[in-house]
Scaffold this active site. Structure first.
Site, mmCIF file in Angstrom:
data_model
loop_
_atom_site.group_PDB
_atom_site.id
_atom_site.type_symbol
_atom_site.label_atom_id
_atom_site.label_comp_id
_atom_site.label_asym_id
_atom_site.label_seq_id
_atom_site.Cartn_x
_atom_site.Cartn_y
_atom_site.Cartn_z
ATOM 1 N N ASP A 1 33.872 -15.962 -18.156
ATOM 2 C CA ASP A 1 33.199 -17.177 -17.735
ATOM 3 C C ASP A 1 32.966 -17.112 -16.243
ATOM 4 O OD1 ASP A 1 32.757 -18.658 -19.996
ATOM 5 O OD2 ASP A 1 34.867 -19.282 -20.106
ATOM 6 N N ASP B 1 30.361 -39.883 -8.429
ATOM 7 C CA ASP B 1 30.435 -38.602 -9.120
ATOM 8 C C ASP B 1 31.729 -37.901 -8.714
ATOM 9 O OD1 ASP B 1 30.180 -36.115 -10.144
ATOM 10 O OD2 ASP B 1 28.189 -35.713 -9.259
ATOM 11 N N GLU C 1 31.481 -30.928 -7.231
ATOM 12 C CA GLU C 1 30.166 -30.807 -6.616
ATOM 13 C C GLU C 1 29.769 -32.129 -5.960
ATOM 14 O OE1 GLU C 1 30.835 -29.821 -9.674
ATOM 15 O OE2 GLU C 1 30.293 -27.714 -9.789
ATOM 16 N N ALA D 1 24.184 -35.214 -21.324
ATOM 17 C CA ALA D 1 23.541 -33.958 -21.716
ATOM 18 C C ALA D 1 22.063 -34.163 -21.974
ATOM 19 C CB ALA D 1 24.223 -33.387 -22.952
ATOM 20 N N THR E 1 19.929 -36.555 -20.427
ATOM 21 C CA THR E 1 19.142 -36.752 -19.205
ATOM 22 C C THR E 1 19.353 -35.626 -18.206
ATOM 23 O OG1 THR E 1 20.913 -37.991 -18.162
ATOM 24 C CG2 THR E 1 19.307 -39.250 -19.439
ATOM 25 N N ARG E 2 20.519 -35.049 -18.215
ATOM 26 C CA ARG E 2 20.938 -34.023 -17.262
ATOM 27 C C ARG E 2 20.710 -34.492 -15.823
ATOM 28 N NH1 ARG E 2 18.264 -28.960 -17.997
ATOM 29 N NH2 ARG E 2 16.584 -30.063 -18.992
ATOM 30 N N SER F 1 22.347 -37.642 -12.855
ATOM 31 C CA SER F 1 23.208 -38.797 -12.613
ATOM 32 C C SER F 1 22.653 -39.518 -11.393
ATOM 33 C CB SER F 1 24.662 -38.337 -12.386
ATOM 34 O OG SER F 1 24.731 -37.519 -11.243
ATOM 35 N N ASP G 1 35.100 -23.251 -27.346
ATOM 36 C CA ASP G 1 35.267 -21.807 -27.242
ATOM 37 C C ASP G 1 35.897 -21.220 -28.499
ATOM 38 O OD1 ASP G 1 34.234 -21.426 -24.718
ATOM 39 O OD2 ASP G 1 36.144 -21.896 -23.733
#
Lengths: 593, 691, 192
Positions: free
Chosen positions: B316, B353, B357, B388, B390-391, B393, B531
């Site tokens: 990953d 948020d 990030e 998921a 709209t992807r 914020s 996974d």
């Protein structure tokens, strides 16, 4: 060794290697079912045979069916050769009126020729009718060779096969009847035909005459003091049989002394060609292998390993024989090589061949499981004799029998790959096929056959009165031991040559060696086919830097090491009590003079 | 990289040593011995020579009593040394198991009638809990059994399992919900749904693994055992037939006496591969032990061995190749937009948020433009969370609708509102992606404000690690959700061989299957429940201990440190395991040459004195020669125990070079060493007047 | 199993006909047409009678003839109907006795000859039928044969040279002297 000696050796190797590639490529075409130049002649015959035998040449066999077909065919062949010998007195083409061969000798010979051993317990010219030689010996010379080649081709197919999904679910290794027929029609018959005619041109006899009586120039006396004024020259269809016995690593001669006999091997040129024929197909098969797995380097690697071992062993033996017998020197005998004589240990060797051609032949015939001889191995110096013994004891994988040598070598390669794979930290793989427990089991069974037949056989031989009775060189003791050891070594590895002093045409040896030959042949052949079947069902792992390459000098060294080590570790104690002691005795004598 | 904590036990730990000495005697039971064909032959040989020794004591000896006795004694030592090696390897595991067992004591659990705080609590013993039961665990409590947190968040001390003393956070929902029985909650509380029955917990499995109780032979070990058994049979035949050969020689030469059974047994034991045979199981156990030291629990030896064969590593990106967090490093405004406005909008959009990030955007805005973080509630703003679909914020306040998200999502958002997506922004987006960074576009309603440059930070040293893997022949594939452009840039920077961009659980599974169809062995790591299918499909699947229960069950090993890079170490351990076996096999077989030189002349000294010329070591007497070989054969097992336990040194180079080096060291070394060793022992025997 | 029975029997029969009858007959046909002399045994014919083969040696122990290799065939040397070598091991006392016997015979026939004896003259060939000796072995005997026959040494030496074959293709094998042919030539010379 003289300069000419070196020249002859080098010439032999150069011609052998040069022929390996074209013949190997041709054989690959034959086994891939591709078109060849012989299609016009052999093609119709091939189709006729399939039609009359009810064979569907397209049908793939799994390894078990393949093995079954092979065993049945060999069994019927064995029965045929046995019956021919037993009934020859009542059959035609028997100008000398030779009677039935004894049951034990017939059994021994039948096994011997079907198993591609061609050990001769009998003397050809006084035992076998022309019919028996032709329908029995010559036929088995062809088909036992073809059987060996069929097996190796099956193994090669297993090694390169894509997983069964791609081939319609059958883990196929080919079709035995097709491999047998094509080998005989496209490879063995054409080569034998050419060689036979060339041999006749050199003086090898080919006729159906009865034996020829000639007057002697000077009368001589026999053992009882009777005057002898005539010589009876044996005749027969020899060349046709000799050609295939050399090409098919059979080795069973037309006459008692095999290719030492001038009618079997008349000139140095015939000698060169017969000698070349011993290793020709085994060498070329390496290239065929490389071609069929689409990586000729793999074939060259095996051929290199074989050639290196063969060359080294040959040089050791040539050196030992050229040194001669130290016991002769005090008698005023000259054994030094010169332009006027080959010198060396000439006991049991022919003048036209000299030391180099005798020893080169002896070494070739023992590394290959040919077993034909042009000199008497029993009379070799201890080190010379050791080389011949050990050549066989390496398991007949240095060239080896046609087919059988290569599949034996591939079994050793699998073992070498396994150990090497562990040493590099990766589950071993050969040509991308993973080598796992089943392959190791079969390979182990394969390498077990040698100590079993050779050591146990020899042990029985030197313990029983039947075995001891016909030892010829009872003094010194180690040489007598070597005779028995050689007999079982030869039978257990399907070689066929002998320390011929040993009287082998007895109930004990006919039976014991017959059994050894059977075990020696099929105990390796069947596991080889089993490996073929198992590998055929495996995926091919693509090679990467983590994969151990199997065509490099390093792997060649590793492979040679494994072959030598298995041979050495198995046989050192026995060899110590035979040739080694004898050599030390010889050195002791020399020092004492 | 992980710092290994307390597990690095010294090779010869005193209590382990003591226990191993006792165990090596216990292992003399025939039932134990028969499992190892090579050592069983030695065992039988020891009994046989002991019998001969007793016979000699009674005056019927085939050879001098002292000699038979000495051979017999050393044969027993050979057996014991092999037992000792195995016991040593097991001892290390047992010590580990003991400390684990302490964590498994019976715990009182607070069983809940229903899964909500404040529900009725019934105190029960942990051993009565079954799958599906709900328990409450509060600060200071031990977690009674493996389970999944369904409510609450707590810090948990997992040092009993992982050896890591820093507490970890466990919380309901998400990928950090799995809790392990035997660990202790330090603060707050959790409601846990029990996911295993007694005896089947992670701790139980771990104990049985480290103890080697359920150790099954791995495929390669089985294949090697077959080869060793074949060699043993060959030597058995070579030795047994020597008796008839010897009898013949005595009769034919008319001198000497046949070789004795004692000498034959001695020869046999020296020849059969006792070195590898005696150390084989120790090597396997030690391999598992090395995994434990690396804080990885393998569920089977097979998995460890398979790790050595891995062809493809799926890694990953996040957390393995790059540091977990991307960081905002620049604001790139669109034409006609002030950079401060862009920074302000970006900060506003990120206030709620909580992803790393998001936080890094707030920080960057503050640092570069002195914009302080504001309280979103005071502004009366509405936070629009990421989904998921709209992807994006963002926030809605004062009629402004600030959004940040992937370029195409924002483009759609803007154009839906009649705005245009400026070409300069598009160019900036592409540039950032090409550099391997992530562009995040900010828009206010129909107006595109600009781009935030989010940078992935590739871990230090990772590139070198991948180069090593490449030399080992292992292909690395980076798995990432990024677009192909970004993925390609990071792949290049990190030096992986290939990448799978915009990965989903389905594409991941497909990739694994493709590789496997091509004959390759695939290894991967994973932690999330999604996974699990891929983990189950992969040949070597390492689940993170922090991961979900589903992931841990799908994998065949668990990394207690939850460090995905560990997979590389696991591969090395797997390779080392095979290499150690291969090296010792080669060494063992190569040894035989010298032993022949010692024993053959000695065995036939009376029949063929001339054979003494082969006594190139110049050993004093036939008896000292044979005894020296036997003693060497026994002592070499002990001498190689450290190597068996530690493993052959592994270096990341190509297969050919590894083979060459190991052949030189263990092949050639194995050829030469016994000549020196046997001579030395012979000299000592002479000096001690024992020859 | 049953499905393989017919192919097994039929292929054996067909291949037997092909390789056991057709093949040898074709070879014999070609041989008899192209190389009739060689195919019949390379016979030496004198006055319509076969008096030997170029390829098969004969026994000589008369000092006026060149002697060939020792022959271990039974019951008399150079018995072409039962080829055989001595098969003596290198340290077998019987071998040394045999060599000693030949050395003594050679010395008795030519007491003054002090040259070392070429090894091929005192050892038995593998076939027992070796038609050749080495040029050295011929040279060793030249003086004796010349003396016994009352010929010039140079005449005899010339005859030897005439019957010495070089290596095949200048490389293969060893130079050699055909004993029977040389002795026949000697007889022809003497009768002039």
């Amino acid at each position: 060794m003289t300069l000419n000696g070196w020249l002859q050796l080098i010439l032999y190797f150069v011609v052998l290697i040069a022929l390996a590639k074209p013949l190997g490529a041709f054989m690959a075409r034959v086994y891939e079912g591709q078109s060849t130049r012989l299609d016009r002649i052999s093609g119709p015959l091939e189709r006729l045979i399939y039609r009359l035998s009810g064979v569907n040449p397209q049908a793939e066999m799994n390894w078990k069916t393949y093995a079954l077909a092979l065993l049945l065919f060999n069994l019927f062949g064995l029965i045929a050769v046995y019956l021919l010998q037993r009934l020859q007195g009542a059959l035609p083409l028997n100008p000398q009126g030779l009677g039935a061969v004894s049951p034990d000798s017939s059994f021994n010979t039948a096994v011997s020729f079907t198993s591609n051993t061609n050990w001769q317990g009998y003397a050809g010219e006084t035992t076998m009718s022309y019919l028996t030689q032709m329908l029995g010996m010559t036929v088995q010379n062809f088909v036992s060779a073809a059987t060996g080649m069929a097996i190796v081709v099956a193994l090669i197919r297993g090694l390169r096969a894509a997983p069964p999904l791609a081939t319609g679910g059958i883990e196929g290794v080919g079709n035995f009847w097709v491999d047998l027929t094509r080998t005989t029609l496209y490879i063995l018959l054409p080569l034998a035909l050419i060689l036979a005619v060339v041999l006749v041109s050199q003086g090898v006899v080919q006729n159906f005459n009865s034996y020829q009586t000639v007057l002697l120039l000077q009368a001589t006396v026999d053992g009882n003091g009777n005057a002898v004024t005539q010589q009876v020259l044996p005749m027969g269809p020899a060349a046709s049989q000799i050609a295939i016995k050399q090409l098919g690593t059979n080795g069973g001669g037309f006459f008692n002394v095999n290719s030492a006999h001038p009618f079997e091997n008349a000139t140095p040129l015939s000698n060169f060609l017969e000698m070349l024929s011993i290793l020709l197909i085994p060498a070329a098969l390496c290239y065929t292998f490389g071609k069929m797995v689409k990586d000729t380097r793999q074939g060259w690697a095996l051929l290199t390993a074989m050639t290196v071992v063969f060359a080294v062993m040959t040089l050791i033996a040539v050196g030992a024989e050229q040194n001669g017998n130290p016991a002769f020197t005090p008698m005023g005998v000259d054994q030094t090589a010169s332009e006027l004589q080959s010198g060396g240990n000439m006991e049991g060797k022919e003048v036209r061949n000299g030391i180099v051609n005798s020893v080169l032949w002896a070494s070739a015939t023992t590394v290959a499981s040919n077993g034909s001889v042009n000199s008497m191995h029993d009379s070799y110096t201890p080190i010379g004799g050791f080389v011949l013994l050990f050549n066989i004891q390496m398991g007949e994988v240095i060239f080896g029998g046609v087919g059988s040598g290569l599949y034996g070598m591939l079994i050793f390669a699998i073992i070498a790959v396994f150990i090497a794979g562990l040493m590099v930290g990766r589950t071993p793989e050969y040509l991308g096929k993973k080598i796992e427990a089943f392959e190791m089991k079969m390979a182990s069974i394969g390498i077990l056959v040698m100590p079993l037949t050779v050591l146990v056989g020899t042990a029985i031989g030197v313990l029983t009165t039947g075995g001891l009775a016909t030892i010829y060189n009872t003094t010194p003791a180690p040489h007598g031991f070597s005779e028995v050891l050689y007999a079982f070594t030869s039978a257990g590895n399907n070689n066929g040559s002998a320390f011929a002093g040993l009287g082998a045409n007895t109930l004990f040896y006919n039976t014991a060696l017959g059994v050894a030959m059977l075990i020696g042949r099929y105990w390796i052949a069947i596991p080889a086919l089993a490996i073929a079947g198992s590998l055929a069902g495996k995926k091919i792992v693509p090679a990467g830097p983590g994969t151990l390459p199997t065509h490099t000098p390093l792997f060649i060294v590793m492979l040679i090491g494994v072959v030598l080590l298995v041979g050495v570790l198995t046989f050192i104690p026995a060899l110590a009590l035979g040739p080694f002691v004898e050599q030390l005795m010889m050195m002791g004598q020399q020092a004492g003079q | 990289m992980t710092i290994h904590t307390h597990k690095a036990r010294s090779l010869f730990d005193l209590p382990i040593l003591k226990r191993a000495l006792i165990d090596s005697l216990k292992k003399l039971k025939p039932r134990n011995q028969v499992r190892n064909p090579v050592m069983f032959v030695v065992f039988v040989g020891s009994i046989l020579t002991t019998g001969l020794f007793i016979q000699a004591l009674l005056g019927q000896g085939e050879a001098p009593t002292g000699f038979i006795g000495a051979v017999s004694l050393w044969l027993w030592f050979t057996v014991l040394f092999a037992n000792f090696a195995e016991a040593m390897a097991e001892g290390r595991g047992k010590a580990q198991a003991d400390s684990l067992r302490k964590a498994r004591r019976d715990i009182h659990a607070k069983k809940l009638a229903e899964p909500r705080p404040g529900a009725k609590v019934e105190p029960v013993s942990a051993s009565t809990l079954r799958k599906g039961d709900m328990v409450l665990v509060e600060a200071g409590d031990f977690i009674p059994m493996d389970g999944e947190a369904v409510e609450g968040v707590a810090s948990v001390d997992e040092s009993a399992i992982t050896g890591e003393s820093a507490p970890v956070i466990r919380e309901s929902g998400g990928d950090r919900s799995a809790v392990t029985g035997g660990t202790r909650v330090l603060s707050d509380w959790l409601i846990v749904r029990i996911t295993s029955n007694p005896g089947e917990t992670f701790l139980d499995r771990m104990i049985s693994m480290v103890e080697g109780a359920k150790r099954q032979k791995t495929p390669n070990e089985i294949a090697l055992n077959i080869l060793l058994a074949a060699m043993t049979i060959i030597f058995l035949l070579a030795t047994v037939t020597l008796l008839p050969f010897s009898i013949y020689s005595v009769n034919a030469a008319g001198q000497g006496t046949p070789v004795t059974v004692t000498v034959l047994v001695a020869l046999l034991v020296c020849l059969i591969p006792t070195t590898i045979g005696g150390l084989l199981s120790a090597i396997g156990i030690a391999g598992m032990d090395r995994m434990i030291q690396a804080n990885v629990i393998a569920m089977s030896g097979r998995a460890v061995e398979a790790a050595g064969d891995v062809d493809v590593l799926l890694l990953d990106k996040t957390g393995t190749i790059t540091l977990g967090n991307r960081q905002a490093t620049a604001f790139l405004p669109a034409d006609g937009v002030r950079v401060e406005d862009l920074a302000d909008a970006a900060q506003l959009a990120s206030l709620s948020d909580e992803t790393p990030e998001g936080r890094s955007i707030v920080v960057l805005a503050k640092e570069q433009y002195n914009l302080r973080g504001r309280d979103i509630h005071l502004l009366g703003a509405n936070f629009v969370p990421f989904t998921a679909q709209t992807r994006m914020s963002g926030v809605n306040f004062d009629g402004r609708q600030i959004r940040k998200g992937a370029a195409d999502a924002i483009e759609k958002y803007v154009s839906d509102r009649g705005g245009i997506f400026p070409a300069t922004v598009r160019a900036a987006v592409d540039n950032i992606a090409k550099e391997g960074a992530t562009p995040l576009v900010v828009a206010d309603g129909q107006k595109t404000l600009g781009v935030i440059h989010l940078k992935d930070i590739v871990k230090g040293g990772i590139k070198e690690r991948f180069a090593e893997l490449r030399r080992m022949g292992i292909k690395t594939v980076m798995i990432t959700g990024d677009n192909p452009l970004t993925a390609a840039a990071i792949a290049a920077e990190a030096g992986v061989d290939d990448f799978l961009a915009q990965a989903t659980p389905e594409t991941k599974l497909k990739l694994i299957r493709e590789q496997q169809t091509g004959g390759r062995l695939v290894a991967m790591t994973g932690d999330g429940t999604n996974d699990a299918p891929a983990l189950a499909q992969a040949d070597v699947a390492m689940a993170m201990n922090t991961g979900t229960q589903a992931a841990k069950e799908a994998g065949n090993m668990v990394d207690l440190d939850s460090n995905p890079t560990k997979l590389i170490e696991v591969v090395e351990i797997g390779k080392q395991l095979l290499m150690t076996r291969g090296a010792l096999t080669t060494f063992s077989i190569a040894n035989d040459v010298a032993k022949y030189f010692a024993i053959i002349p000695a065995a036939f000294a009376t029949t063929y004195p001339v054979l003494n010329k082969l006594n190139i070591m110049g050993l004093a007497t036939p008896q000292s020669a044979i005894l020296s070989a036997v003693i060497f054969n026994a002592l070499i097992i002990v001498a190689l125990i450290p190597l068996a336990l530690r493993g052959v040194r592994y270096r990341p180079v190509g297969a050919a070079q590894v083979l060459r080096d190991n052949l030189l060291i263990y092949g050639l070394g194995g050829l030469i060493a016994p000549f020196l060793g046997i001579k030395l022992i012979d000299m000592i025997l002479v000096a001690l007047k024992l020859s | 199993m049953r499905s393989q029975l017919r192919p097994a029997l039929a292929s054996l029969a067909l291949l037997t006909v092909l390789t056991g009858l057709v093949y040898p007959l074709i070879v014999t046909g070609i041989a008899q047409i192209v190389f009739p002399q060689q195919a019949q045994g390379s016979l030496i014919v004198k006055d319509g009678k076969a008096i030997g083969s170029e390829l098969i040696g004969q026994s000589f122990d008369d000092p006026q003839y060149f002697w060939g290799r020792l022959s271990a065939t039974e019951p008399f040397p150079y018995n072409a109907a039962a080829s055989s070598g001595s098969n003596y091991g290198p340290l077998n006392p019987a071998l040394l006795e045999m060599v000693q016997g030949r050395v003594a015979a050679l010395k008795a026939a030519d007491p003054d000859n002090t040259q070392p004896i070429p090894v091929d003259l005192v050892t038995a060939s593998g076939s027992g039928l070796d038609p050749h000796i080495s040029p050295a072995a011929a040279e060793y005997q030249v003086a004796r044969v010349a003396r016994r026959r009352g010929l010039d040494v140079s005449t005899v030496r010339q005859l030897v040279a005439q019957h010495t074959e070089g290596r095949d293709l200048a490389v293969l094998g060893e130079p050699r002297v055909n004993v029977l042919e040389l002795n026949l030539a000697l007889d022809a010379t003497a009768s002039k």
